[in-house]
Design a protein around this motif. Sequence first.
Motif, mmCIF file in Angstrom:
data_model
loop_
_atom_site.group_PDB
_atom_site.id
_atom_site.type_symbol
_atom_site.label_atom_id
_atom_site.label_comp_id
_atom_site.label_asym_id
_atom_site.label_seq_id
_atom_site.Cartn_x
_atom_site.Cartn_y
_atom_site.Cartn_z
ATOM 1 N N SER A 24 23.563 3.710 -3.019
ATOM 2 C CA SER A 24 22.602 3.014 -3.875
ATOM 3 C C SER A 24 21.554 3.976 -4.441
ATOM 4 N N ARG A 25 21.135 4.926 -3.633
ATOM 5 C CA ARG A 25 20.125 5.895 -4.071
ATOM 6 C C ARG A 25 20.714 7.010 -4.935
ATOM 7 N N GLY A 26 22.025 7.233 -4.823
ATOM 8 C CA GLY A 26 22.637 8.370 -5.501
ATOM 9 C C GLY A 26 23.583 7.984 -6.614
ATOM 10 N N SER A 27 24.856 7.878 -6.300
ATOM 11 C CA SER A 27 25.903 7.689 -7.304
ATOM 12 C C SER A 27 25.836 6.374 -8.055
ATOM 13 N N TYR A 28 25.129 5.382 -7.517
ATOM 14 C CA TYR A 28 25.018 4.103 -8.223
ATOM 15 C C TYR A 28 24.368 4.294 -9.597
ATOM 16 N N GLN A 29 23.505 5.280 -9.733
ATOM 17 C CA GLN A 29 22.881 5.557 -11.030
ATOM 18 C C GLN A 29 23.933 5.989 -12.059
ATOM 19 N N GLU A 30 24.950 6.738 -11.610
ATOM 20 C CA GLU A 30 26.050 7.122 -12.496
ATOM 21 C C GLU A 30 26.847 5.889 -12.928
ATOM 22 N N VAL A 31 27.024 4.954 -12.004
ATOM 23 C CA VAL A 31 27.739 3.715 -12.312
ATOM 24 C C VAL A 31 26.991 2.936 -13.385
ATOM 25 N N LEU A 32 25.685 2.826 -13.224
ATOM 26 C CA LEU A 32 24.882 2.105 -14.215
ATOM 27 C C LEU A 32 24.998 2.738 -15.593
ATOM 28 N N LYS A 33 24.997 4.063 -15.656
ATOM 29 C CA LYS A 33 25.136 4.757 -16.944
ATOM 30 C C LYS A 33 26.504 4.479 -17.564
ATOM 31 N N ALA A 34 27.551 4.536 -16.750
ATOM 32 C CA ALA A 34 28.907 4.297 -17.264
ATOM 33 C C ALA A 34 29.079 2.861 -17.726
ATOM 34 N N MET A 35 28.408 1.926 -17.080
ATOM 35 C CA MET A 35 28.557 0.510 -17.399
ATOM 36 C C MET A 35 27.579 0.038 -18.481
ATOM 37 N N ALA A 36 26.652 0.877 -18.891
ATOM 38 C CA ALA A 36 25.625 0.476 -19.862
ATOM 39 C C ALA A 36 26.235 -0.055 -21.160
ATOM 40 N N LYS A 37 27.381 0.459 -21.546
ATOM 41 C CA LYS A 37 28.010 0.033 -22.800
ATOM 42 C C LYS A 37 28.514 -1.408 -22.749
ATOM 43 N N VAL A 38 28.690 -1.969 -21.539
ATOM 44 C CA VAL A 38 29.209 -3.339 -21.422
ATOM 45 C C VAL A 38 28.235 -4.310 -20.756
ATOM 46 N N LEU A 39 27.146 -3.804 -20.194
ATOM 47 C CA LEU A 39 26.193 -4.671 -19.507
ATOM 48 C C LEU A 39 25.027 -5.066 -20.399
ATOM 49 N N ASP A 40 24.573 -6.281 -20.220
ATOM 50 C CA ASP A 40 23.397 -6.798 -20.912
ATOM 51 C C ASP A 40 22.313 -6.971 -19.854
ATOM 52 N N GLY A 41 21.391 -6.029 -19.805
ATOM 53 C CA GLY A 41 20.327 -6.085 -18.801
ATOM 54 C C GLY A 41 20.691 -5.323 -17.533
ATOM 55 N N THR A 42 19.836 -5.462 -16.542
ATOM 56 C CA THR A 42 19.992 -4.754 -15.275
ATOM 57 C C THR A 42 20.689 -5.650 -14.253
ATOM 58 N N SER A 57 31.181 -4.630 -3.224
ATOM 59 C CA SER A 57 31.726 -3.424 -2.605
ATOM 60 C C SER A 57 31.456 -3.492 -1.110
ATOM 61 N N PHE A 58 32.402 -2.957 -0.346
ATOM 62 C CA PHE A 58 32.308 -2.979 1.108
ATOM 63 C C PHE A 58 32.128 -1.564 1.628
ATOM 64 N N TRP A 59 31.229 -1.430 2.606
ATOM 65 C CA TRP A 59 30.848 -0.129 3.155
ATOM 66 C C TRP A 59 30.897 -0.178 4.671
ATOM 67 N N ASP A 60 31.195 0.956 5.277
ATOM 68 C CA ASP A 60 31.313 0.984 6.732
ATOM 69 C C ASP A 60 29.973 0.817 7.440
ATOM 70 N N THR A 61 28.908 1.386 6.865
ATOM 71 C CA THR A 61 27.585 1.286 7.493
ATOM 72 C C THR A 61 26.506 1.039 6.440
ATOM 73 N N LYS A 62 25.391 0.513 6.898
ATOM 74 C CA LYS A 62 24.241 0.284 6.024
ATOM 75 C C LYS A 62 23.746 1.608 5.446
ATOM 76 N N GLU A 63 23.758 2.654 6.256
ATOM 77 C CA GLU A 63 23.273 3.961 5.812
ATOM 78 C C GLU A 63 24.104 4.501 4.649
ATOM 79 N N ASN A 64 25.420 4.371 4.732
ATOM 80 C CA ASN A 64 26.272 4.856 3.644
ATOM 81 C C ASN A 64 26.109 4.021 2.380
ATOM 82 N N ALA A 65 25.945 2.715 2.534
ATOM 83 C CA ALA A 65 25.709 1.844 1.372
ATOM 84 C C ALA A 65 24.385 2.211 0.704
ATOM 85 N N GLU A 66 23.361 2.464 1.511
ATOM 86 C CA GLU A 66 22.048 2.837 0.964
ATOM 87 C C GLU A 66 22.097 4.204 0.292
ATOM 88 N N ALA A 67 22.835 5.146 0.869
ATOM 89 C CA ALA A 67 22.962 6.475 0.264
ATOM 90 C C ALA A 67 23.629 6.365 -1.111
#
Length: 106
Positions: free
Chosen positions: A66-84, A54-64
């Motif tokens: 990562s700390r926030g909505s990425y957890q929702e992505v991990l939950k949605a992808m849990a059904k197809v992912l093996d491990g972290t 994924s491409f982001w305009d700034t490091k700050e937005n990418a980090e935000a």
Amino acid sequence: MIARNVTMRLKANSASEFTQTLEKEIIPLLRKQKGFQDEITFIVPDKPEAVGISFWDTKENAEAYSRGSYQEVLKAMAKVLDGTPQVQTWEVANSTCHKVAVALAA
């Protein structure tokens, strides 16, 4: 511009569901994130491996993300992912798609 490189191991026979989940759930969520620019995802034929960049305009937005909505992505992808998934963050040096050219200090 910042790139987040996410390396994933897929559950057996889940490549199709992985792709559908990305299209229907993950990409719409990404488009709502501040600073999100683009997503490119690769799967390895006949192997349970995938990479998302994924491409982001700034490091700050990418980090935000990562700390926030990425957890929702991990939950949605849990059904197809093996491990972290493994995440690496990179500064984009150049890209013809994104019209980026960064002069590296000598």
